[in-house]
Design a protein around this motif. Structure first.
Motif, PDB file in Angstrom:
ATOM      1  N   SER A 192       0.930  -1.301  -0.031  1.00 14.44           N
ATOM      2  CA  SER A 192      -0.205   0.401  -0.195  1.00 14.44           C
ATOM      3  C   SER A 192       0.762   0.936   0.084  1.00 14.44           C
ATOM      4  N   ILE A 193       2.101   1.715   0.559  1.00 13.07           N
ATOM      5  CA  ILE A 193       2.788   2.422   0.527  1.00 13.07           C
ATOM      6  C   ILE A 193       3.264   2.595  -0.800  1.00 13.07           C
ATOM      7  N   GLU A 194       3.776   1.596  -1.422  1.00 16.34           N
ATOM      8  CA  GLU A 194       4.476   1.429  -2.421  1.00 16.34           C
ATOM      9  C   GLU A 194       3.176   1.907  -4.177  1.00 16.34           C
ATOM     10  N   VAL A 215       7.056   9.471  -2.346  1.00 11.21           N
ATOM     11  CA  VAL A 215       5.840  10.059  -1.486  1.00 11.21           C
ATOM     12  C   VAL A 215       5.827   8.944  -0.596  1.00 11.21           C
ATOM     13  N   THR A 216       5.372   8.728   1.257  1.00  9.25           N
ATOM     14  CA  THR A 216       5.364   8.033   1.797  1.00  9.25           C
ATOM     15  C   THR A 216       4.426   8.311   3.033  1.00  9.25           C
ATOM     16  N   SER A 217       3.310   7.520   3.473  1.00  6.49           N
ATOM     17  CA  SER A 217       2.628   7.611   4.355  1.00  6.49           C
ATOM     18  C   SER A 217       3.643   8.175   5.607  1.00  6.49           C
ATOM     19  N   THR A 218       3.473   8.892   6.887  1.00  6.62           N
ATOM     20  CA  THR A 218       3.321   8.638   8.006  1.00  6.62           C
ATOM     21  C   THR A 218       2.166   8.738   9.095  1.00  6.62           C
ATOM     22  N   LEU A 219       3.049   8.139  10.102  1.00  2.00           N
ATOM     23  CA  LEU A 219       2.075   7.899  11.683  1.00  2.00           C
ATOM     24  C   LEU A 219       2.651   8.137  12.586  1.00  2.00           C
ATOM     25  N   SER A 308       4.833   5.026   7.946  1.00  7.09           N
ATOM     26  CA  SER A 308       3.693   4.532   8.697  1.00  7.09           C
ATOM     27  C   SER A 308       4.572   2.888   8.763  1.00  7.09           C
ATOM     28  N   ASN A 309       5.489   2.390   7.854  1.00  7.35           N
ATOM     29  CA  ASN A 309       5.899   0.733   7.743  1.00  7.35           C
ATOM     30  C   ASN A 309       6.622   0.730   9.004  1.00  7.35           C
ATOM     31  N   ILE A 310       7.432   1.744   9.268  1.00  5.59           N
ATOM     32  CA  ILE A 310       8.048   1.605  10.638  1.00  5.59           C
ATOM     33  C   ILE A 310       7.452   1.756  12.079  1.00  5.59           C
ATOM     34  N   ASN A 351      -2.452   9.187  13.976  1.00  2.00           N
ATOM     35  CA  ASN A 351      -2.396  10.551  13.308  1.00  2.00           C
ATOM     36  C   ASN A 351      -1.509  10.111  11.439  1.00  2.00           C
ATOM     37  N   TRP A 352      -2.703  10.242  11.160  1.00  2.00           N
ATOM     38  CA  TRP A 352      -1.678  10.226  10.015  1.00  2.00           C
ATOM     39  C   TRP A 352      -1.632  10.966   8.446  1.00  2.00           C
ATOM     40  N   SER A 353      -0.991  10.835   7.957  1.00  2.00           N
ATOM     41  CA  SER A 353      -0.368  11.550   6.935  1.00  2.00           C
ATOM     42  C   SER A 353       0.219  11.665   5.647  1.00  2.00           C
ATOM     43  N   MET A 354       0.927  12.355   4.759  1.00  2.00           N
ATOM     44  CA  MET A 354       1.384  12.157   3.572  1.00  2.00           C
ATOM     45  C   MET A 354       2.626  12.679   3.597  1.00  2.00           C
ATOM     46  N   GLY A 355       4.111  12.649   2.862  1.00  2.31           N
ATOM     47  CA  GLY A 355       5.147  13.108   3.645  1.00  2.31           C
ATOM     48  C   GLY A 355       6.050  12.839   2.200  1.00  2.31           C
ATOM     49  N   THR A 356       7.326  13.970   2.190  1.00  6.36           N
ATOM     50  CA  THR A 356       7.678  13.192   0.304  1.00  6.36           C
ATOM     51  C   THR A 356       9.644  12.866   1.467  1.00  6.36           C
ATOM     52  N   ASP A 357       9.812  12.825   0.219  1.00  3.35           N
ATOM     53  CA  ASP A 357      11.764  11.984   0.974  1.00  3.35           C
ATOM     54  C   ASP A 357      12.669  13.160   1.286  1.00  3.35           C
ATOM     55  N   ALA A 358      11.628  14.235   1.032  1.00  2.40           N
ATOM     56  CA  ALA A 358      12.514  16.200   1.348  1.00  2.40           C
ATOM     57  C   ALA A 358      12.329  16.421   2.266  1.00  2.40           C
ATOM     58  N   GLY A 359      10.638  15.693   3.125  1.00  4.20           N
ATOM     59  CA  GLY A 359      10.203  16.304   4.424  1.00  4.20           C
ATOM     60  C   GLY A 359       9.378  17.152   4.334  1.00  4.20           C
ATOM     61  N   GLU A 360       8.872  17.713   3.206  1.00  3.41           N
ATOM     62  CA  GLU A 360       7.360  17.670   3.219  1.00  3.41           C
ATOM     63  C   GLU A 360       6.142  17.082   3.473  1.00  3.41           C
ATOM     64  N   ASN A 361       5.595  17.662   4.484  1.00  4.16           N
ATOM     65  CA  ASN A 361       4.269  17.086   4.887  1.00  4.16           C
ATOM     66  C   ASN A 361       3.133  17.747   4.312  1.00  4.16           C
ATOM     67  N   LEU A 362       2.576  16.998   3.257  1.00  4.75           N
ATOM     68  CA  LEU A 362       1.824  16.992   2.663  1.00  4.75           C
ATOM     69  C   LEU A 362       0.720  17.528   2.606  1.00  4.75           C
ATOM     70  N   LEU A 363       0.130  17.519   4.087  1.00  6.08           N
ATOM     71  CA  LEU A 363      -1.255  17.983   4.865  1.00  6.08           C
ATOM     72  C   LEU A 363      -1.245  18.680   5.885  1.00  6.08           C
TER      73      LEU A 363
END
Length: 721
Positions: A192-194, A215-219, A308-310, A351-363
């Protein structure tokens, strides 16, 4: 004399701390943090440059693992683990039980002539073979089909778990059948992350992101739990067998005074918390917050955001460490969603969000969310995702234990809705109307004294009754249960948002092809159309009110899947099969297998509860009542009080006996041969029968002499620390 319910003061004083087993709070956290984790940074000094670069590409960018480096990595891993005192290794995975599993193997290998060496090969690192038929498979594996594989997950670092006499190297892994289907919770999560990355990166390119952006999800998952004294736990068969109290009269005091929440943490509990935190720091788990929760005896621990996988791995470790550490302090950690009736249950707010590998939180809306069209685009995608897939969000948190919690005491209702808050709702409405503009401002709040600073105020309030609430730069999924793995809820959130973003990106690309179209105007059009279509899912009011339930079901036509069986029946719908299939997360067999397992776990959970209720009522509660009646019958001088108490105890005893016979019949019936039939029998017949037994038993608890009542009461379990 009949066994009395023991000396409460003795129980309170009995606990002692074993200094040898207790982590020292004086250790510097900076030195301790991740000390038992084999991070990429540590591997950098142990691997050749090409091997390290290859592993880094897999772990951080999701590139295909180069199997040729396995021997090199295995040697580095074994050497590091032995330096940490490890003698064994295990492939640590998340089967469909919802917990974790591990089979330990020694590094020791005999080499002949009474000599042994310590070895660990790349082949042993990459793959192991546990028995697949001994885990839930939902029909994917028959009992005689035993072969299954664990495979190393290089995206999650290896770590050390310590015990009193040594340590074990844990290798995060996935678990699959011989035929290739996922038999675990981690594999679909990684898929799902992919899928989310594939869906969001095309949109990011339209917004000007650089090539190769990932882009990955963060939690961040808040964990609520109860602590009770160990002696009380083992004197309650219901807690031992089911994790919750099946009996218990409401005490004179519960959480009415609202004095436990954020109150001073008892010394015994604070010592436990500190010990647990030190162990979690060593495992690289960034726990940030600890406090008393609302119910007496209830507490919370919360880490900060991670990929989120970690986060899913770390959440399992948090539950494990809380359970094992509590025992060192004469306590038991209860993770059940509703261990005590009448007070708050425990959740796991994700607490769910999306972020880039550059550290940008898309939400993250930034300082001017009304002008942040990228944020509004992704936020509107979340609204679409939640509305389109209300059933999946409800199903992914469905369990017999969570059914007791949802709908009251700060747990959200079964109706899925989104809380945006007044500022964000106003911004969306302005986009729809074409007015745009900043909307409601936040500003500063004065506190009425010159010595106190003015504090910044959020433009919108929070809503503790919302299942899915926007909380500043993330969405908080509040319906997740405290005992469950977060892997499946994250998988669902990733999947539904990936699907929504893909569809909205296609719409955006169409609009950008129009004459005179600009990115700003095209995004505004997509956001406006999406909000108008899905604004029914937005609700900023009281989720507990009868008016909301009526409005949600009748006017807004939102789903109200009240029980677990209502929710999980939707899992194999055509819509859901197509969603998971096209995203490559779960094929139809894998999805249906999970549904079957959820039915099976539901049936077995309530079956165990029903039989435990029968056992306790028959062997402990009825004898206590009859013993008290015998004592009352021996009173030589009759009185109105004795007569009145006797009549009350006789009436409740007869009520209990009648209810007990009815429960026994339902326990024996089981409801049919198929697990679906059994599950519905449990819900429709066993649970109501259990409730009638409890009603009579709790009435007896209030009138039977404490000398005869041997079960620890709510008053003791919740307040004696």
């Amino acid at each position: 004399m009949t066994q009395q319910n023991f000396d409460v003061t003795s129980v309170a004083r009995k606990w002692r701390v074993d200094a040898k087993q207790t982590a020292s709070p004086s250790e510097l956290v900076n030195d301790l943090f991740s000390s038992d984790v084999l991070t990429l940074e540590q591997l950098k000094t142990r691997l050749s440059k090409p091997a390290y670069k290859s592993l880094q590409a897999t772990a951080e960018r999701g590139e295909t693992l180069d199997a040729s480096i396995a021997d090199t990595v295995a040697l580095a891993m074994k050497t590091w683990a032995m330096e940490k005192g490890a003698t064994h290794y295990t492939h640590w995975f998340q089967p469909l039980t919802g917990s974790t599993a591990e089979k330990h193997d020694s590094f020791l290998n005999p080499s002949g002539e009474g000599v042994a060496i310590m070895s660990f090969s790349g082949k042993e690192l990459i793959q192991a073979e546990p028995d697949a038929s001994s885990f839930p498979s939902g029909g994917l594996r028959a009992t005689f089909e035993a072969r299954g594989y664990t495979a190393w997950d290089p995206s999650s670092p290896a770590f050390i778990i310590r015990h009193a006499n040594g340590a074990t190297l844990c290798i995060p892994s996935v678990f699959a059948s011989w035929t290739g289907e996922a038999l675990d919770l981690k594999t679909p999560l990684l898929r799902s992350i992919e899928a989310l990355n594939k869906a969001v990166t095309p949109a990011m390119k339209l917004f000007g992101a650089s090539e190769g952006t990932r882009v990955t999800s963060t939690l961040g998952a808040e964990q609520e739990y109860f602590l009770i004294t160990e002696e009380y736990f083992y004197r309650r068969p219901d807690l031992v067998m089911t994790g919750r109290t099946l009996f218990g009269a409401k005490p004179p005091r519960g959480q009415e005074l609202e004095d436990h929440y954020f109150g001073a943490i008892p010394d015994r509990v604070l010592s436990f918390m500190t010990d647990a935190e030190m162990q979690l720091y060593a495992l690289g788990i960034p726990v940030k917050t600890r406090h008393n929760e609302v119910a007496p005896g209830q507490f919370e621990i919360a880490p900060i955001f991670e990929n989120s996988n970690i986060a899913a791995d770390h959440q399992q470790l948090i539950m494990q460490i809380l359970r094992t550490t509590a025992r060192k302090y004469g306590l038991v950690c209860l993770l059940h969603e509703k261990p005590f009736a009448g007070v708050n249950g425990s959740g796991k707010h994700c607490n769910w969000s999306m972020g880039t590998d550059a550290g940008e939180n898309l939400l993250d809306p930034g300082d001017t969310p009304s002008e942040n069209m990228q944020f509004l685009f992704f936020c509107s995608a979340v609204l679409k995702a939640v509305d389109d897939h209300q059933d999946l969000l409800r199903a992914c948190v469905a369990s017999a234990s969570n059914d007791h919690r949802l709908g009251a005491n700060e747990a959200p209702p079964a109706i899925i809705s989104v809380f945006l808050g007044s500022e964000l709702t106003d911004i969306f409405e302005r986009v729809v109307s074409g007015k745009r503009g900043a909307g409601k401002a936040a500003g500063l709040m004065g506190l009425g004294s010159r010595v106190l600073p003015e504090i910044p105020v959020h433009a919108g309030d929070r809503n503790r009754t919302s299942p899915f609430a926007f909380t500043g730069n993330k969405f908080e999924f509040r319906a997740v249960g405290s005992s469950q793995s977060i892997s499946f809820p994250i998988t669902v959130m990733n999947a539904i948002v990936a699907d929504a973003v893909s569809q909205l990106t296609a719409e955006l690309e169409k609009k950008l092809k129009a004459k005179d179209a600009t990115l700003d105007s095209a995004v505004a059009a997509v956001v406006s159309e999406t909000y108008k279509k899905y604004e029914r899912i937005v609700f900023n009011g009281d989720g507990y009110s009868d008016a909301w339930h009526q409005e949600a079901e009748v006017k807004r036509k939102l789903l109200n899947l009240r029980t677990t069986l209502d929710a999980i029946s939707t899992l194999d719908s055509k819509k859901n099969v197509e969603l998971f299939g096209k995203l490559g997360i779960l094929n139809e067999r894998e999805l249906v297998a999970r549904q079957e397992i959820m039915y099976d776990i539901y049936f077995k959970t309530i079956n165990i509860e029903g039989e435990t209720t029968e056992y306790m009522a028959q062997t402990q509660i009825l004898p206590a009542a009859l013993g008290y009646l015998a004592e009352l019958g021996e009173i030589e001088v009759k009185s109105k009080a004795a007569d009145g108490i006797t009549k009350e105890v006789v009436g409740l005893s007869d009520q209990l006996y009648t209810a007990l016979q009815a429960l026994r019949k339902q326990n024996e019936a089981l409801g049919g041969d198929e697990v679906h039939e059994k599950a519905h029998h449990m819900r429709d017949h066993v649970l109501p029968a259990m409730a009638k037994v409890r009603d009579a038993a709790d009435g007896l608890e209030k009138v039977v002499s404490a000398k005869h009542w041997t079960l620890p009461t709510y008053r003791q379990m919740l307040f004696v620390k």
